[in-house]
Scaffold this active site. Structure first.
Site, PDB file in Angstrom:
ATOM      1  N   HIS A  57       0.840  -1.205   0.000  1.00  0.00           N
ATOM      2  CA  HIS A  57       0.000   0.000   0.000  1.00  0.00           C
ATOM      3  C   HIS A  57       0.875   1.254   0.000  1.00  0.00           C
ATOM      4  O   HIS A  57       0.539   2.261  -0.625  1.00  0.00           O
ATOM      5  CB  HIS A  57      -0.916   0.030   1.225  1.00  0.00           C
ATOM      6  CG  HIS A  57      -2.194  -0.732   1.065  1.00  0.00           C
ATOM      7  ND1 HIS A  57      -3.170  -0.374   0.166  1.00  0.00           N
ATOM      8  CD2 HIS A  57      -2.663  -1.830   1.712  1.00  0.00           C
ATOM      9  CE1 HIS A  57      -4.187  -1.211   0.260  1.00  0.00           C
ATOM     10  NE2 HIS A  57      -3.903  -2.117   1.196  1.00  0.00           N
TER      11      HIS A  57
ATOM     12  N   HIS B 113      -8.083  -7.608  -0.559  1.00  0.00           N
ATOM     13  CA  HIS B 113      -6.757  -7.047  -0.847  1.00  0.00           C
ATOM     14  C   HIS B 113      -6.124  -7.694  -2.077  1.00  0.00           C
ATOM     15  O   HIS B 113      -6.034  -8.919  -2.184  1.00  0.00           O
ATOM     16  CB  HIS B 113      -5.845  -7.254   0.368  1.00  0.00           C
ATOM     17  CG  HIS B 113      -4.472  -6.683   0.190  1.00  0.00           C
ATOM     18  ND1 HIS B 113      -4.082  -5.494   0.757  1.00  0.00           N
ATOM     19  CD2 HIS B 113      -3.393  -7.140  -0.496  1.00  0.00           C
ATOM     20  CE1 HIS B 113      -2.824  -5.241   0.437  1.00  0.00           C
ATOM     21  NE2 HIS B 113      -2.385  -6.226  -0.342  1.00  0.00           N
TER      22      HIS B 113
ATOM     23  N   ASP C 291      -7.505  -2.184  -1.956  1.00  0.00           N
ATOM     24  CA  ASP C 291      -8.559  -2.894  -1.232  1.00  0.00           C
ATOM     25  C   ASP C 291      -9.881  -2.527  -1.879  1.00  0.00           C
ATOM     26  O   ASP C 291     -10.168  -1.324  -2.056  1.00  0.00           O
ATOM     27  CB  ASP C 291      -8.583  -2.481   0.247  1.00  0.00           C
ATOM     28  CG  ASP C 291      -7.316  -2.869   0.986  1.00  0.00           C
ATOM     29  OD1 ASP C 291      -6.574  -3.738   0.494  1.00  0.00           O
ATOM     30  OD2 ASP C 291      -7.070  -2.299   2.072  1.00  0.00           O
TER      31      ASP C 291
ATOM     32  N   GLU D  39      -7.042 -11.834   3.375  1.00  0.00           N
ATOM     33  CA  GLU D  39      -8.002 -10.737   3.183  1.00  0.00           C
ATOM     34  C   GLU D  39      -8.620 -10.860   1.796  1.00  0.00           C
ATOM     35  O   GLU D  39      -7.928 -10.681   0.793  1.00  0.00           O
ATOM     36  CB  GLU D  39      -7.300  -9.376   3.326  1.00  0.00           C
ATOM     37  CG  GLU D  39      -6.691  -9.119   4.689  1.00  0.00           C
ATOM     38  CD  GLU D  39      -5.892  -7.819   4.740  1.00  0.00           C
ATOM     39  OE1 GLU D  39      -5.644  -7.214   3.674  1.00  0.00           O
ATOM     40  OE2 GLU D  39      -5.511  -7.414   5.855  1.00  0.00           O
TER      41      GLU D  39
END
Length: 251
Positions: free
Chosen positions: A159, A234, A166, A231
């Site tokens: 990120h 993600h 996301d 996740e």
């Protein structure tokens, strides 16, 4: 002197007056454009948050500007996140590296072609290192456990390079996100793609929820992204090694 010779000059004078009035209006309009337009431009420039200016200066792009129809709900610009804090302040737009935004555009087109009523909804894009530090400092966990929840700012995350995103899928007709089984930033096995078979067997996920996740994974992985095991929301456009070679950490 004839009557015609008297009236003709008067007509010319009256016509001239009409022309003068129109010319005054044109001059006034030009003055408005010269005086008001620059002021408007300055006001718009002042409205851009400082953090956003920094992202633009570092070469990142606003995904909503380059991807038609995409939606953005920047969760870290609200309190609706794992930390319960707004850490982005006035920033409400999602930014990514241009190459990553191009891949995301292809994913959006693929999704819209198959499901015209669906669109991608971005929860987070680039996360500047300064914000990563805030998250790390405010996480109420021992330092030894913090990496389980948020990347150490000393190491950074994808990120921080602007190459991770996301997101989820939004159904425009139903006016809601697709049911993915958990919300964003949920910590636990039900959010793990690696545990979906187990969660299905235990009744913690249902087939429809897994189908929705598989659709998201399909449009993302088909266009140059890779998911992670913990996740469902993600996706990375580059590996850590590739990101380090191609980009700098966004400050």
């Amino acid at each position: 002197m004839s009557v015609n010779k008297i009236y003709i000059p008067l007509l010319i004078i009256l016509a001239g007056c009409g022309t003068a009035q129109k010319s005054d209006q044109e001059i006034f309009s030009e003055q408005q454009r010269e005086v008001l337009d620059p002021v408007k431009d300055v006001e718009l420039e002042l409205e851009i948050p400082e953090l956003e200016k920094q992202l633009i200066a570092q070469g990142l792009v606003d995904v909503a500007e380059v991807i038609p129809g995409i939606l953005v709900d920047l969760k870290y610009s609200t309190t609706d996140n794992f930390f319960g804090q707004d850490v982005y302040g006035e920033l409400t737009k999602a930014y990514l590296q241009p190459e990553v935004a191009e891949r995301l555009l292809k994913a959006q087109k693929m999704l819209k072609k198959e499901y015209p009523n669906y669109t991608l909804l971005v929860y987070d894009g680039v996360r500047p290192a300064s914000v990563q530090q805030i998250l790390w400092d405010n996480l109420d966990k021992p330092d030894s456990l913090k990496p389980l929840y948020v990347a150490d700012p000393k190491v950074g995350s994808l990120h921080n390079f602007g190459v991770a995103v996301d997101l989820t899928i939004f159904d425009m007709q139903a006016d809601s996100t697709l049911d993915m089984g958990t919300g964003y930033d949920y910590f636990g096995y039900p959010a793990y793609p690696d545990r979906e078979d187990q969660m299905l067997a235990e009744g913690k996920l249902n087939p429809a929820q897994i189908d929705n996740r598989e659709l998201l994974r399909k449009v993302m992985t088909s266009n140059g992204f890779a998911g992670i095991g913990s996740e469902w929301w993600h996706f990375n456009a580059f590996s850590r090694k590739e990101a380090g070679e191609k980009f700098k950490i966004v400050k």
